[in-house]
Design an enzyme around this catalytic site. Structure first.
Site, short mmCIF file in Angstrom:
data_model
loop_
_atom_site.label_atom_id
_atom_site.label_comp_id
_atom_site.label_asym_id
_atom_site.label_seq_id
_atom_site.Cartn_x
_atom_site.Cartn_y
_atom_site.Cartn_z
N GLY A 11 21.08 -74.41 13.19
CA GLY A 11 21.51 -75.63 12.48
C GLY A 11 23.01 -75.58 12.25
N GLY A 14 25.55 -78.83 11.54
CA GLY A 14 25.40 -79.68 10.36
C GLY A 14 26.56 -79.52 9.39
CD GLN A 15 27.79 -81.42 3.57
OE1 GLN A 15 26.61 -81.36 3.22
NE2 GLN A 15 28.77 -81.68 2.73
CG ASP A 35 22.37 -78.26 15.41
OD1 ASP A 35 21.64 -79.23 15.67
OD2 ASP A 35 22.83 -78.06 14.27
CG ASP A 53 12.99 -77.77 18.44
OD1 ASP A 53 12.96 -77.44 17.23
OD2 ASP A 53 12.31 -78.69 18.92
CE1 TYR A 143 16.10 -80.18 1.87
CE2 TYR A 143 16.67 -80.97 -0.33
CZ TYR A 143 16.96 -80.21 0.78
OH TYR A 143 18.13 -79.46 0.80
CE LYS A 147 15.60 -76.54 2.36
NZ LYS A 147 16.38 -75.53 3.10
P1 NAD Z 1 22.58 -81.07 7.94
O1 NAD Z 1 21.51 -82.07 8.05
O2 NAD Z 1 23.99 -81.52 7.89
O3 NAD Z 1 22.46 -80.01 9.12
C1 NAD Z 1 21.22 -79.52 9.57
C2 NAD Z 1 21.35 -79.21 11.06
O4 NAD Z 1 20.07 -78.76 11.51
C3 NAD Z 1 21.73 -80.44 11.90
O5 NAD Z 1 22.87 -80.16 12.68
C4 NAD Z 1 20.49 -80.71 12.76
O6 NAD Z 1 20.80 -81.15 14.06
C5 NAD Z 1 19.87 -79.31 12.80
N1 NAD Z 1 18.43 -79.36 13.08
C6 NAD Z 1 17.52 -80.26 12.61
N2 NAD Z 1 16.31 -79.99 13.14
C7 NAD Z 1 16.45 -78.91 13.93
C8 NAD Z 1 15.57 -78.17 14.74
N3 NAD Z 1 14.28 -78.50 14.86
N4 NAD Z 1 16.07 -77.10 15.41
C9 NAD Z 1 17.37 -76.76 15.31
N5 NAD Z 1 18.27 -77.43 14.57
C10 NAD Z 1 17.80 -78.50 13.90
O7 NAD Z 1 22.24 -80.16 6.67
P2 NAD Z 1 23.22 -79.28 5.80
O8 NAD Z 1 23.72 -80.10 4.70
O9 NAD Z 1 24.18 -78.55 6.68
O10 NAD Z 1 22.17 -78.26 5.17
C11 NAD Z 1 21.94 -76.99 5.72
C12 NAD Z 1 20.90 -76.30 4.85
O11 NAD Z 1 21.39 -76.21 3.51
C13 NAD Z 1 19.56 -77.00 4.77
O12 NAD Z 1 18.54 -76.04 4.76
C14 NAD Z 1 19.61 -77.73 3.45
O13 NAD Z 1 18.34 -77.89 2.90
C15 NAD Z 1 20.44 -76.78 2.62
N6 NAD Z 1 21.10 -77.46 1.51
C16 NAD Z 1 22.13 -78.34 1.76
C17 NAD Z 1 22.74 -78.99 0.68
C18 NAD Z 1 23.88 -79.95 0.88
O14 NAD Z 1 24.31 -80.58 -0.09
N7 NAD Z 1 24.41 -80.10 2.09
C19 NAD Z 1 22.29 -78.74 -0.63
C20 NAD Z 1 21.22 -77.88 -0.81
C21 NAD Z 1 20.65 -77.22 0.26
C1 AKB Z 2 20.18 -83.45 -0.80
O1 AKB Z 2 20.71 -84.31 -1.53
O2 AKB Z 2 19.10 -83.60 -0.21
C2 AKB Z 2 20.90 -82.13 -0.66
C3 AKB Z 2 20.38 -81.15 -1.64
C4 AKB Z 2 20.84 -81.19 -3.04
O3 AKB Z 2 19.56 -80.33 -1.30
N1 AKB Z 2 22.31 -82.35 -0.81
#
Ligand code: NAD
Ligand code: AKB
Length: 318
Positions: A11, A14-15, A35, A53, A143, A147
């Site tokens: 992944g 992603g962000q 990814d 994947d 979600y 989690k």
């Molecule tokens: P995001 O959605 O920006 O990135 C997730 C990445 O996973 C994407 O690039 C997507 O293409 C990839 N992905 C989706 N399905 C996939 C699959 N089947 N196989 C491989 N890759 C796949 O999410 P993020 O914000 O970067 O979050 C990353 C992690 O951090 C997640 O587990 C999320 O729950 C956790 N998280 C994020 C936040 C936040 O505010 N960004 C807060 C709490 C927890």
């Molecule tokens: C969301 O809003 O889904 C995420 C998180 C807090 O896990 N940024």
């Protein structure tokens, strides 16, 4: 730390992944980004990328074995707002994806695994203010449910298979490099882009909806510090509360007005309002601070200043 480790990021586009992967590449020679989607820019130029994947267990196992991977950061997930639109997909990616990673990691014998949890593991019956590490957890989004179950699986693999899994419950993360990935807290990213582009923003959360938030540099540093901490310091194997600031849309607008005096905000709450209302307002992270020395650097005004310096003017909101 052993800089000869081979690190796999799942992944990575992603962000979080697009910044974490670059930070890991400053420390480790071999960091493989994976990814479903293709990397861009510096992420693409700076090292190996493989399309993966995470639901494909055989492909995952092959990739880990072929490259002698020793550490995994498993970030791939479907976030809260997207998950409510497609619960089946969210459950499959978040649950089956994690199970695949846990299984392969323990079979192959990788050294360490990072998997992020979230404040979404808490629900409407959780104490909302200064939410403790251990408390009532009745999440009501798919979600959050996935989690919370994921946390239990991580703890189980530590207890039964001695897999060194480490995790934090991230709050809403704010960054200027990569757009949000379909979360409820994404308004706090979009607002800065719109402030620079148009000088105004319509929030999809109500003015007084307070949530725990964190600036990405703190999240990246904290994640790496957790992973570098000596094993005996890691006492929680479900997931650690971590926190740095809490604010609502009105307060982030006030912080922006200190830098862009004419900035205007309006409020049109949508389906994400209910999700936000089910989450804590603030988090007690004293256990993480005590166990492995977690601390934050950025508060709201420091983050606003840095965001507005870096978000380019005239760039469309994502
Ligand atoms: P995001 O959605 O920006 O990135 C997730 C990445 O996973 C994407 O690039 C997507 O293409 C990839 N992905 C989706 N399905 C996939 C699959 N089947 N196989 C491989 N890759 C796949 O999410 P993020 O914000 O970067 O979050 C990353 C992690 O951090 C997640 O587990 C999320 O729950 C956790 N998280 C994020 C936040 C936040 O505010 N960004 C807060 C709490 C927890
Ligand atoms: C969301 O809003 O889904 C995420 C998180 C807090 O896990 N940024």
């Amino acid at each position: 730390m052993n800089s000869s480790d081979t690190v796999l990021v799942i992944g990575a586009c992603g962000q979080i992944g697009s910044e974490l992967t670059l930070a890991l590449r400053q420390i480790y020679k071999n960091v493989i980004a994976t990814d479903l989607k293709e990397p861009e820019g510096e992420l693409k130029e700076s090292g190996q990328f493989e399309r993966l994947d995470v639901l494909n267990r055989n492909q995952l196992a092959e990739l880990i074995q072929k490259n002698n991977v020793t550490q995994v950061y498993h970030l791939a997930a479907i976030l809260s707002a997207t998950g409510e639109k497609n619960p089946e997909l969210a459950w499959r990616v978040n649950m089956k994806g994690l199970r695949n990673v846990l299984d392969v990691a323990s079979e192959v014998g990788i050294k360490k695994l990072f998997w992020p949890s979230t404040i979404a593991v808490f629900g409407p019956t959780t104490p909302m203010k200064n939410t403790p590490q251990w408390t009532v957890m009745e999440p009501n989004t798919i979600y959050g449910i996935s989690k919370q179950a994921g946390e239990r699986w991580c703890d189980y693999y530590w207890q039964k298979k001695n897999l060194d899994v480490r995790s934090v419950r991230y709050p809403g993360l704010i960054s200027y490099k990569t757009p949000g990935g379909g979360g409820t807290t994404d308004y706090a990213i979009d607002i800065y882009f719109e402030a620079k582009k148009k000088g105004k923003y319509t929030s999809f959360l109500a003015a007084e909806t307070r949530l725990p938030m964190m600036y990405m540099p703190d999240a990246i540093r904290g994640t790496i510090e957790l992973m570098e901490a000596p094993i005996e310091k890691i006492k929680v194997r479900s997931s650690y509360n971590i926190s740095s600031m809490s604010f609502n849309p009105r307060e982030v607008a006030e912080s922006i007005i200190k830098v862009i005096p004419g900035f205007e905000i309006s409020y049109v709450p949508d389906f994400r309002q209910k999700i936000a209302e089910s989450w804590p307002e603030s988090i007690d992270d004293s256990v993480a601070r005590k166990d492995w020395g977690w601390k934050h650097n950025f508060d709201l005004d420091a983050m606003t200043k840095d965001m507005l310096e870096h978000v380019p003017s005239g760039v469309a909101v994502h």
